[in-house]
Design an enzyme around this catalytic site. Structure first.
Site, short mmCIF file in Angstrom:
data_model
loop_
_atom_site.label_atom_id
_atom_site.label_comp_id
_atom_site.label_asym_id
_atom_site.label_seq_id
_atom_site.Cartn_x
_atom_site.Cartn_y
_atom_site.Cartn_z
N GLY A 228 0.83 -1.19 0.00
CA GLY A 228 0.00 0.00 0.00
C GLY A 228 0.87 1.24 0.00
O GLY A 228 2.03 1.20 0.42
N GLN B 283 3.10 9.80 1.18
CA GLN B 283 4.37 9.10 1.34
C GLN B 283 5.36 9.42 0.21
O GLN B 283 6.54 9.10 0.33
CB GLN B 283 4.15 7.59 1.41
CG GLN B 283 3.46 7.16 2.70
CD GLN B 283 3.24 5.68 2.72
OE1 GLN B 283 2.23 5.19 2.23
NE2 GLN B 283 4.21 4.95 3.27
N CYS C 195 6.02 -0.44 7.27
CA CYS C 195 5.66 0.74 6.48
C CYS C 195 6.85 1.18 5.66
O CYS C 195 7.97 1.23 6.18
CB CYS C 195 5.21 1.87 7.42
SG CYS C 195 4.71 3.37 6.57
N LEU C 196 6.62 1.48 4.40
CA LEU C 196 7.70 1.94 3.53
C LEU C 196 8.32 3.24 4.05
O LEU C 196 9.49 3.51 3.78
CB LEU C 196 7.20 2.14 2.10
CG LEU C 196 6.73 0.86 1.39
CD1 LEU C 196 6.16 1.20 0.01
CD2 LEU C 196 7.84 -0.15 1.29
N HIS D 105 -4.34 1.24 7.38
CA HIS D 105 -2.99 1.76 7.50
C HIS D 105 -2.82 2.97 6.57
O HIS D 105 -2.33 4.03 6.99
CB HIS D 105 -1.99 0.66 7.15
CG HIS D 105 -0.55 1.07 7.20
ND1 HIS D 105 0.31 0.66 8.18
CD2 HIS D 105 0.18 1.88 6.37
CE1 HIS D 105 1.50 1.18 7.96
NE2 HIS D 105 1.45 1.92 6.87
N GLU D 106 -3.25 2.81 5.32
CA GLU D 106 -3.10 3.91 4.35
C GLU D 106 -4.05 5.07 4.65
O GLU D 106 -3.69 6.24 4.48
CB GLU D 106 -3.29 3.40 2.92
CG GLU D 106 -2.30 2.33 2.50
CD GLU D 106 -0.84 2.67 2.73
OE1 GLU D 106 -0.47 3.86 2.65
OE2 GLU D 106 -0.06 1.75 3.00
N HIS E 206 -2.47 7.32 7.05
CA HIS E 206 -1.49 8.22 6.42
C HIS E 206 -2.17 9.48 5.90
O HIS E 206 -1.62 10.58 6.03
CB HIS E 206 -0.79 7.53 5.24
CG HIS E 206 0.40 6.73 5.62
ND1 HIS E 206 1.52 7.26 6.23
CD2 HIS E 206 0.66 5.40 5.47
CE1 HIS E 206 2.40 6.31 6.43
NE2 HIS E 206 1.91 5.16 5.97
#
Length: 159
Positions: A46, A51, A91-92, A133-134, A137
């Site tokens: 995701g 991000q 997480c990236l 999660h996204e 963000h």
């Protein structure tokens, strides 16, 4: 498509609230393409636009092992949550760490696709985790703020 640079935990932009997409343009579609390329390049499941430094309510998800089933969400809105599940997330934007987080087991979301068409999606299990999660963000929230436990990646065998 273009590979974009990921913003990481020290970047203040990750704590800002993303703004709605007012009009879906070719630039919006290009951004979605870039997000997918960046997510796949980094082996993510995701990615939210913030991000890669863009404060717009856009996110992409693909939880398949093959990486061939992307889902794009423009201006996603949660309709409902049900149940809960707890699991480890990475997480990236927070490389090298993972956290144990409680998330809804089921989330129903409404959004627009890249053609401006509204859709609703019933997300369950891993898809619900990735979606929530996204979504966090987009509101400037990192999973580390919700984690009940954190660890360095690579420590999984200590569970």
């Amino acid at each position: 498509m273009a590979l974009r640079s990921l913003r990481v935990v020290q970047d203040d932009i990750l704590h800002k609230v993303s703004r709605p997409v007012v009009q879906i343009t070719d630039k919006t579609c290009q951004l979605l393409d870039d997000m997918l390329e960046t997510m796949y390049h980094h082996n993510g499941v995701g990615l939210a636009a913030v991000q890669i430094g863009v404060l717009r309510r856009l996110l992409v998800i693909d939880i398949t092992e093959e990486g061939d089933s992307p889902i794009e969400f423009i201006n996603p809105e949660v309709i409902s949550h049900k149940g809960s599940q707890t699991g480890w997330e990475g997480c990236l934007s927070i490389p090298g760490k993972s956290g144990n987080v409680v998330r809804p087991n089921i989330t129903i979301v409404r959004a627009l696709n890249r053609h401006g068409e509204p859709f609703e999606m019933h997300c369950e299990g891993q898809l619900a985790v990735a979606l929530n999660h996204e979504l966090d963000h987009l509101d400037g929230v990192l999973y580390t703020q919700k984690a009940i436990e954190m660890r360095q990646q690579g420590d999984e065998d200590e569970e």
